[in-house]
Design a protein around this motif. Sequence first.
Motif, PDB file in Angstrom:
ATOM      1  N   THR A 311      48.344 -39.581  -1.714  1.00  0.00           N
ATOM      2  CA  THR A 311      48.751 -39.251  -0.333  1.00  0.00           C
ATOM      3  C   THR A 311      49.509 -40.380   0.360  1.00  0.00           C
ATOM      4  O   THR A 311      49.868 -40.246   1.532  1.00  0.00           O
ATOM      5  N   GLY A 314      47.359 -41.449   3.147  1.00  0.00           N
ATOM      6  CA  GLY A 314      47.107 -40.322   4.048  1.00  0.00           C
ATOM      7  C   GLY A 314      48.344 -39.804   4.752  1.00  0.00           C
ATOM      8  O   GLY A 314      48.260 -38.870   5.556  1.00  0.00           O
ATOM      9  N   GLU A 317      50.146 -35.763   3.036  1.00  0.00           N
ATOM     10  CA  GLU A 317      49.122 -34.740   2.806  1.00  0.00           C
ATOM     11  C   GLU A 317      49.669 -33.600   1.943  1.00  0.00           C
ATOM     12  O   GLU A 317      48.985 -33.035   1.089  1.00  0.00           O
ATOM     13  N   LYS A 318      50.944 -33.268   2.164  1.00  0.00           N
ATOM     14  CA  LYS A 318      51.585 -32.161   1.455  1.00  0.00           C
ATOM     15  C   LYS A 318      51.571 -32.401  -0.058  1.00  0.00           C
ATOM     16  O   LYS A 318      51.368 -31.473  -0.844  1.00  0.00           O
ATOM     17  N   LYS A 321      48.210 -31.573  -1.562  1.00  0.00           N
ATOM     18  CA  LYS A 321      48.013 -30.120  -1.573  1.00  0.00           C
ATOM     19  C   LYS A 321      48.800 -29.474  -2.709  1.00  0.00           C
ATOM     20  O   LYS A 321      48.320 -28.557  -3.377  1.00  0.00           O
ATOM     21  N   GLY A 333      41.628 -31.103   4.857  1.00  0.00           N
ATOM     22  CA  GLY A 333      41.107 -32.263   5.580  1.00  0.00           C
ATOM     23  C   GLY A 333      39.587 -32.217   5.633  1.00  0.00           C
ATOM     24  O   GLY A 333      38.963 -31.208   5.307  1.00  0.00           O
ATOM     25  N   ASN A 340      43.269 -32.478   9.506  1.00  0.00           N
ATOM     26  CA  ASN A 340      44.160 -33.424   8.846  1.00  0.00           C
ATOM     27  C   ASN A 340      43.398 -34.434   8.004  1.00  0.00           C
ATOM     28  O   ASN A 340      42.201 -34.645   8.194  1.00  0.00           O
ATOM     29  N   MET A 341      44.102 -35.089   7.114  1.00  0.00           N
ATOM     30  CA  MET A 341      43.507 -36.143   6.289  1.00  0.00           C
ATOM     31  C   MET A 341      43.620 -37.483   6.999  1.00  0.00           C
ATOM     32  O   MET A 341      44.516 -37.694   7.805  1.00  0.00           O
ATOM     33  N   GLY A 345      43.350 -40.859   2.741  1.00  0.00           N
ATOM     34  CA  GLY A 345      43.611 -39.654   1.961  1.00  0.00           C
ATOM     35  C   GLY A 345      42.355 -38.876   1.638  1.00  0.00           C
ATOM     36  O   GLY A 345      42.237 -38.270   0.566  1.00  0.00           O
ATOM     37  N   ALA A 347      39.907 -36.007   1.381  1.00  0.00           N
ATOM     38  CA  ALA A 347      40.150 -34.567   1.301  1.00  0.00           C
ATOM     39  C   ALA A 347      38.943 -33.836   0.745  1.00  0.00           C
ATOM     40  O   ALA A 347      38.151 -34.378  -0.025  1.00  0.00           O
TER      41      ALA A 347
END
Length: 392
Positions: A311, A314, A317-318, A321, A333, A340-341, A345, A347
Amino acid sequence: MHTCVFKNDARKAYLDADGKVDLAKIQARWTELGKIKVSLGNKYFTPAVVEKVKGLSDSDQQRFLDVMMGGLSNDDSSVGVYATRPEDYDVFSFYLEPLIREYHKIEGQTKQEHDWNIPVGEYVLTKIDSRLEKVSMRARVARNVKGWNLPPSMDKDERIRFENKMVEVFGSFGIPGKYHSLTPGHKNEITNQQADELRNKHFLFNDMTTDNHLTSSGVASDWPHGRGIWISEDETKMIWIGEEDQLRIISIVQGNDLGKVDQSLHDLLNGIERSGLEFAEHPIYGVITTCPTNMGTGKRQSILGKFPNITKGGTDEKKLKEVARSLGLQARGVGGEHSNMDKEGTADISPSARFGVTEAIVTKRLFEGLIKLYDMEVQAAGGNRQNCCIIY
């Protein structure tokens, strides 16, 4: 950001002067939304479906409108339908079946099977990395009880009656714990401050009136009546009442053996069923849930992990995923689906499949996916990973 609208107000836009369902108004709205995003609810509102709906009774047409309200009221819906009662999946099968089959990638005559034979000692996270010794692991299942409406169509009285029924169950199902109610005047009512403390511990769900998907579909109606959480004495087992489904049954274990989470969860489910409650089940789709995406096992199993390298601290994030999706996993998140993260990062990682897999396969897929995901985290760090796990 949406301004939240409640179902009883939102649905007026799709009625004619006599209060009957106006299919032309519904079609116009789906067409308008299709310019932004085409949800599955929109895609399968076909001319053939419209003709079928015309042949339904007035009351079933009203119910059909209710099923679509979440999608009609939100331009970011991916699915856009919520069942209002267990029988909706049969009464409106001409609309819901193709939608469910596409979402869950169902081919042929797939039928949901259950299997809780999940070994302890096999899916151990320290086999992946010795530092994954004390990880926050959780599993939850969605359940609804036979003979009751689903949350989108419960009125205040039914919500309170259901809550009180569950309080009786908690008093007799043999697991020490305490019920915390959000219902004003309930004998187990807690203060707003106490509720926030439970949310800060990631136990209690958020105020549902802040989510337009939940308000417009009717899930959040009559808030906070009929809502609460039962927590076991050792804080490893929890049951939400009155969120998207009547019950969300949760097991949380700090450790490294995924099988122990399942063992704890299955004990909890068995305790509830021994009390005499019968869960709503569909002969093909398995566990009946308000949102069709949770049909099948109704089970979501996850761990909280830190992925600072994938990430980029952080900030991407995309990327996580996308990587997770390629492995059949979902990354969210810490606070759940729309959160959100953080900069490490952090998750919540879970398998995406719900239908056509057994409970045992969900656990197996999580473990196998984590092997690959943590390997990719190592590669993203040039072979040196740190901060690999998180404890609540």
